[in-house]
Design an enzyme around this catalytic site. Structure first.
Site, short mmCIF file in Angstrom:
data_model
loop_
_atom_site.label_atom_id
_atom_site.label_comp_id
_atom_site.label_asym_id
_atom_site.label_seq_id
_atom_site.Cartn_x
_atom_site.Cartn_y
_atom_site.Cartn_z
N GLY B 12 45.62 50.77 27.08
CA GLY B 12 44.58 49.78 27.35
C GLY B 12 43.31 50.22 26.66
O GLY B 12 43.32 51.12 25.79
N ALA B 14 40.76 51.97 27.65
CA ALA B 14 40.39 53.38 27.80
C ALA B 14 41.26 54.27 26.92
O ALA B 14 40.75 55.12 26.18
CB ALA B 14 40.51 53.79 29.27
N PHE B 116 25.28 38.71 36.27
CA PHE B 116 26.49 39.15 36.96
C PHE B 116 26.11 39.68 38.34
O PHE B 116 24.95 39.97 38.60
CB PHE B 116 27.19 40.24 36.15
N ASP B 210 51.17 54.26 38.03
CA ASP B 210 52.05 55.33 37.52
C ASP B 210 51.31 56.66 37.34
O ASP B 210 51.72 57.70 37.86
CB ASP B 210 52.66 54.95 36.15
N GLN B 229 39.00 47.32 45.80
CA GLN B 229 38.12 46.15 45.69
C GLN B 229 38.89 44.84 45.79
O GLN B 229 39.90 44.64 45.12
CB GLN B 229 37.39 46.18 44.34
N HIS B 231 38.46 41.04 44.90
CA HIS B 231 37.64 40.15 44.08
C HIS B 231 37.46 38.83 44.82
O HIS B 231 38.42 38.30 45.38
CB HIS B 231 38.32 39.91 42.73
N LEU B 241 42.90 35.67 38.55
CA LEU B 241 41.47 35.92 38.66
C LEU B 241 40.67 34.81 37.99
O LEU B 241 41.00 34.37 36.90
CB LEU B 241 41.18 37.24 37.95
N GLU B 244 33.91 36.40 37.63
CA GLU B 244 32.58 36.43 38.24
C GLU B 244 31.56 35.77 37.31
O GLU B 244 30.51 35.31 37.74
CB GLU B 244 32.20 37.90 38.48
N ARG B 280 30.58 42.42 45.10
CA ARG B 280 31.87 41.81 45.39
C ARG B 280 32.35 42.05 46.82
O ARG B 280 32.92 41.17 47.45
CB ARG B 280 32.92 42.33 44.42
N HIS B 344 42.01 43.60 43.53
CA HIS B 344 41.63 43.48 42.13
C HIS B 344 41.50 44.83 41.43
O HIS B 344 41.85 44.97 40.26
CB HIS B 344 40.29 42.76 42.07
N ARG B 388 32.71 48.72 43.03
CA ARG B 388 32.34 48.64 41.62
C ARG B 388 31.61 47.33 41.35
O ARG B 388 32.00 46.27 41.83
CB ARG B 388 33.59 48.71 40.76
#
Lengths: 294, 574, 324
Positions: B12, B14, B116, B210, B229, B231, B241, B244, B280, B344, B388
């Protein structure tokens, strides 16, 4: 049933037999056509590659001419249907753009409202003439003939812009017409694929391979002939057929009929008047099976 | 034996960011991923990425961003980590832009921002409502450019830890089911969250915790795992989803009476001043209270976008228009869409330091596994604390991805080469063979997974109690026992997803257990963790992190202090 | 509703070739094809192979042929396909080798993406801050970035199908829609400084001019990327950049000139004008077609629109505007 009539360039050029056929068949069916003699080529999507606004203006002009007559527009070419349908959709969904086009049309005293109905001959047959009426006018049922319907691309896609949401059955009209005329439709995978015509000069081998694939598939499924509502498909499937056979390394010999010719045969119109002998691939197999003389 | 200096697990945002940075250090880097990189779940981030980019005349600053994040975290975030993420956000956005991200612009052609939740100023940079996808695909372009080795559709079955040092992984090539030992001087876990532990969840089917579970089993502690969290805006039907960003652009939340309930003073949890742009956890809780009080619509409240106008929706919220159309049959231009809170994101994860190291370099007394790094949602660097803020997760992947990549690159240059046996691979092989050979007992992993997920949602959800949590732990124990006998139908070798999902379920059960036990241990309410039996935040006892360590008998709990640099805890109100 | 899924199965580990297996179930109205497939995999047949992940049309894993056309299974509702008691046919994507059941080998797809150098290539010193570019340009690119690389367009590409059918090795087949849409994303990016090189490469054989304009990719794209429209835009950009020494450009120009001269298309001169009047190598193979058509009376003088002067005026004025 009156229509502003756009014959398209090919029926007035390399496929005169299409023009002859549609004139005779329309006469028989009571379709009155007012030919738009001042209209221009739709650009076949090619012109829009270079100058989209030019293509849109020229087509807007054609629409305005039809609208001036107060008539819906009929064409006899899938490609024209695709281009006209798509541009009409664009006009209908972008009023600002349409008014810019209208500014140009004003010089010629034309204006397009965005409300024109544009119909290929196939759609007119099913939706306006009606299958019942068509059936009642058949005097020479095409019994024993296995006909492969070849739609080609532009009468099917993009479906959203061609009104398939309102008319989901349009993708089955050829089969319906074939049945009503007394023949047997042959189902085959390639019927909704590309004939290969648009790349005949760019990639001749692919172009011919496409035509060859569809022709051989239809033949292997037992087709006596193929019918298409698109004269450009006709060029690749008929005029290029000997070369397609060359690329595929096997003979084909499948007659390709324009849709009005097929209808005309069932309505008892003289094949010669529809210039069935004007084809590259002989249509004798069809006429012989129907026992009509050309 | 396959061998690399740095092995990144997960592709992904990261993971790819780590790979790019590590490769820049001139070391041999490979990425291993159970799906093709662009299938990764970073795609699903819609709304944007936060940064207080210094601009003339803007009152915003990285300190303001950091304060919002600290407050958002309900003061549980480690403030050193938060300072770093907020300070480095600006340059990271610019770098992403230079890589090719097609960020929306303002009328002057400069980067545009949207509002946001939980943010004092508008500082969310975005690409329509496909920001995660736009970033992930660009990061993948960079990996293609760098020609990084990627093991695509390989599933890691175990980490190899010898003498307290991580030396590589055992992985299964899904196309053949063959196991391989991949030796690496540094293993960087970037495997994402554990959302599928809950059902329903906004998360993709691949988000099965995992890496979290594997690191835990290998001896790395998990931190703040109770912080899950919810959402506020997810679709009822499939949990999808809705960003936001919709509220950021001005959408309302309404109850059945058509009231913007967040403004209502009747409940201490609501947010009369920030309204739809509160944090959130606050909004999700308020929604659930409305629904439970019978002011919902068929188990949902309503998200109303109608007044935003067609043009704005087309340009900025097109994906959610499609999602609402496809999965709720609602045209958000014409009607409000029913939504509800849904699992989420997990704030907790593998404890790391601010360079992604999952071992204790500075004598903090928390142990860990040398040579193991973690970054992104699977990690707990602890920039999010108990809640978060929206659009801080994408930011975390790139800021800490870069830092972890850099650190791992340096680390492997110094790390000695060790011999590595293939014993772990043999263990895994026999473990897998045993699963394949199990006789059919009528049970299915899918049934067990669904049971676990629904149980977690009902007993470890928005509102928690001791009783429910203890019950959950009991059920998890039963499930773990049952899991040992669950067979699979597919005995083949080629893309045996039956086997893969079975293995994933085993990992998820670990996560479920740690989440429930951590939640039981935290006897207070903070951020996303709400205990009906301990409804207040308790800074005296619980201004600290929960830590969970693996033992064969079950998780062993401990705590660590919260790092506070400049913001002392105060009351949190939106 | 009652529904049957007729799924194309293939297990290379068995000695059996591909076959169809029908699974019947009672599916809730909201069920997508993916919901149904997951239901089968989880409840009745764990051997069924398919890829899926996000369930919300963003990860691109679950493209497959549903009733003959490439679609995302997660975005396709069963109720939109068939009535109660009906059947839905599910097959893997086309134009790519099948690995197992609904799982195809996407390598050819990714190789094509890789072939267009899919990363931004700015030149010169990087600005300290962001590149300042108009939002409209970014919006246009974001439309192309909407692509989730699901492969639906490549699956149903008619040109690729014809090439593979006639035995062209996959690495020699044309770039196909997804890669070209990806290429557009860079050619259209004001920050990229290699537009000309890119366009030159894309104008080679196997590139933008090989598209047959069949609309299949527009039709099947689940994300509205409209790859074919991007290809057409690339053609326009290539011609504007002066990369014109190819049949495609000549074909387009011949088309244009014919409309300008006659108001209509003149198919007779289209072929020689496209390949070049003196291009014997390419003209020769076309000669038999021409001769056959001549014999059949199909080669005629161009038909002209009445009042064609007016059409020429429009062409001239819009061309002039475009030049400016």
């Amino acid at each position: 049933m009156r229509y502003a009539f756009w014959p398209g360039c090919v029926s007035r050029g390399a496929c005169p037999e299409l023009f002859e056929a549609v004139v005779r068949v329309s006469d028989r069916l009571g379709i009155e056509m007012i030919e738009l003699k001042e209209a221009s080529c739709t650009g076949a999507g090619v012109l829009s590659e270079q100058n989209p606004e030019l293509a849109d203006t020229l087509n807007g002009r054609t629409f305005a001419m039809a609208e001036k007559l107060g008539l819906p527009l009929m064409n006899i070419c899938s490609t024209c249907q695709g281009v006209q349908g798509r541009i009409n959709y664009k006009f209908q969904n972008d009023a600002t753009y349409l008014s810019r086009i209208n500014e140009r049309l004003a010089e010629e005293g034309l204006h397009y409202s965005g409300n024109l109905e544009i119909k290929n001959f196939l759609w007119v047959l099913v939706e306006d003439v009606g299958l019942d009426k068509l059936r009642s006018m058949v005097v020479r049922p095409l019994r024993g003939l296995n006909i492969a319907p070849f739609y080609g691309c532009y009468i099917l896609r993009p479906s959203k812009e061609l009104g398939y949401a309102e008319h989901p059955e349009r993708g089955k009209y050829l089969e319906k017409v074939i049945e009503v005329l007394g023949a047997e439709p042959v189902d085959f995978y390639g019927k909704s694929k590309c004939c290969g015509f648009p790349i005949v000069t760019m990639n001749r081998r692919n172009s011919l391979a496409m035509a060859g694939d569809h022709l051989l598939e239809a033949k292997s499924k037992g087709a006596d002939a193929m019918v298409t509502p698109c004269p450009l498909c006709h060029l690749n499937l008929d005029a290029q057929q000997p070369d397609a056979a060359g690329i595929k390394g096997q003979p084909i010999g499948l007659p390709i009929l324009h849709l009005p010719q097929l209808v005309g045969l069932a309505l008892g119109i003289d094949p010669e008047a529809m210039r069935l002998n004007n084809h590259i691939v002989s249509t004798e197999a069809v006429t012989e099976k129907l026992k009509v003389k050309v | 034996m396959l061998e690399h200096d740095v092995l990144v697990v997960g592709a992904g945002l990261a993971g790819l960011r780590v790979a790019i940075e590590a490769q820049k250090q001139g070391v041999d880097v490979a990425v291993i991923t159970k799906v093709h990189p662009v299938r990764s779940h970073s795609n699903a981030a819609q709304g944007g990425i936060n940064a207080a980019l210094e601009q003339e005349g803007s009152p915003d600053s990285w300190e303001a961003h950091a304060f919002d994040t600290v407050k958002g975290s309900d003061y549980l975030g480690d403030q050193d980590a938060i300072e770093i993420i907020c300070r480095e956000a600006g340059p990271e956005i610019i770098e992403l832009e230079h890589m090719g991200v097609v960020f929306n612009r303002d009328e002057t052609g400069h980067l545009g921002v949207r509002a946001f939740g939980g943010a004092t100023y508008s500082r969310t940079f975005f690409v329509g409502d496909i920001t995660g996808q736009a970033l992930l695909h660009v990061m993948y372009e960079q990996v293609l450019k760098a020609n990084t080795r990627i093991y695509e559709e390989w599933f890691v079955t175990s980490l190899i830890v010898e003498d307290g040092v991580c030396r590589g992984v055992v992985a299964m090539d899904l196309a053949t089911r063959r196991l391989h030992t991949i030796k690496a001087k540094a293993v960087v876990l970037a495997t994402g969250g554990a959302g599928r532990v809950f059902e329903p969840s906004t998360n993709a089917l691949i988000v099965t915790g995992d890496g979290i579970s594997q690191a835990y089993r290998a001896g790395a502690p998990l931190m703040d795992m109770e912080m899950v969290q919810f959402h506020p805006t997810t679709l009822k039907q499939n949990g999808a989803l809705l960003t936001e960003g919709a509220r950021g652009e001005g959408a309302y939340l309404l109850n059945a009476e058509g009231e913007r309930f967040l403004g209502n003073e009747r409940n201490q949890f609501y947010a009369p001043s920030k309204m739809e742009l509160a944090a959130r956890d606050v909004i999700s809780r308020a929604e659930q209270i409305e629904i439970d009080a019978g002011r919902g619509v068929d188990g949902c409240v309503l998200l109303d976008c109608r007044h935003l106008g067609e043009d704005l929706i087309r340009e900025r919220l097109w994906q959610i228009w499609e999602l609402a159309m496809d999965f709720a049959n609602v045209d958000i231009m014409k009607d409000p869409v029913p939504i509800r809170p849904g699992v989420h994101y997990i704030m907790g994860g593998i404890k790391t330091d601010v360079d992604g190291r999952a071992w204790d370099v500075n004598g903090g007394g928390w142990g860990g596994v040398k040579g193991l790094f973690a970054v992104g949602e699977c990690a707990c660097i602890n920039a999010h604390g108990a809640n978060r803020l929206g659009a801080n997760s994408l930011l975390e992947t790139v800021v800490y991805g870069r830092r972890a990549g850099l650190t791992a690159g340096f680390y492997v240059k110094e790390a000695p080469t060790a011999l590595l046996s293939e014993a772990k691979m043999a263990d895994d092989e026999s473990r897998i063979k045993e699963i394949i050979s199990r006789p059919d007992n009528g049970d299915r992993w899918a049934a067990l997974r669904l049971e676990m997920g629904e149980m977690m949602n009902s007993q470890v959800g928005i509102f928690r109690t001791k009783e429910n949590l203890e019950g959950a732990l009991e059920k998890i124990q039963e499930m773990k026992l049952r899991y040992r006998h669950v067979p699979i139908q597919n005995k083949g070798n080629i893309f045996n997803t039956d086997l893969q999902f079975h293995l994933e379920l085993g990992l998820m059960l670990d996560c479920a257990e740690v989440i429930a036990l951590s939640a039981l241990s935290r006897e207070e309410s903070r951020g996303a963790h709400y205990r009906l039996d301990f409804p207040a935040r308790d800074d005296e006892k619980w201004l600290k992190h929960t830590m969970a360590y693996y033992t064969p008998e079950g998780p062993e709990m401990d705590t660590l202090p919260v790092t506070i640099t400049q913001w002392e805890p105060t009351e949190r109100k939106y | 509703m009652q529904v049957s899924l007729r799924v194309r199965r293939f297990d290379p580990e068995s000695n059996q070739g591909p076959y169809y297996q029908t699974y019947s179930m009672d599916a809730p109205d909201y069920y997508t094809v993916l919901d149904a497939l997951i239901h089968i995999r989880e409840e009745t047949d764990g051997t069924l192979g398919l890829r899926c992940s996000c369930r919300s049309a963003i990860c691109g894993s679950c493209a497959m042929r549903i009733d003959g056309h490439a679609k995302l299974a997660c975005k396709t509702k069963i109720i939109d396909l068939t009535a109660d008691g009906g059947e839905v046919t599910v097959e893997p994507v086309g134009n790519m080798p099948v690995v197992k059941d609904l799982i195809a080998d996407m390598k050819p797809f990714w190789d094509k993406i890789r072939a267009v150098d899919p990363w931004l290539q700015p030149e010169g010193p990087e600005p300290e801050r962001e590149y300042v570019v108009p939002n409209e340009a970014m919006q246009d690119l974001a439309g192309a970035m909407n692509c989730i690389m699901c492969g639906a367009c490549v699956s149903d590409c008619t040109v690729l199908e014809a090439e593979l059918n006639r035995g062209v090795p996959v690495e020699k087949t044309w770039l196909a829609p997804a890669a070209l849409a990806k290429a557009y994303r860079f050619v259209g990016d004001p920050r990229d400084d290699h537009q000309y090189d890119r366009l030159e490469k894309l104008s080679d054989s196997g590139g933008i001019w090989d598209c047959t304009h069949c609309f299949e990719c527009i039709e099947v794209c689940p994300k509205g990327v409209a790859p074919m429209d991007r290809i057409m835009a690339l053609r326009d950009k290539a011609v504007s950049a002066g990369i014109t020494n190819n049949n495609g450009t000549r074909h387009a120009k011949a088309f244009h000139d014919s409309i300008k001269a006659y108001g209509r298309l003149d198919e007779v001169t289209l072929v020689p004008k496209s390949v070049g009047f003196f291009n014997i190598r390419e003209l020769l193979p076309q000669m038999p077609t021409g001769l056959r058509m001549l014999k059949a009376g199909k080669l005629r003088l161009p038909h002209k629109a009445e009042n064609k002067k007016k059409i020429k005026q429009i062409v001239d004025s819009l061309d002039k505007e475009q030049m400016e």
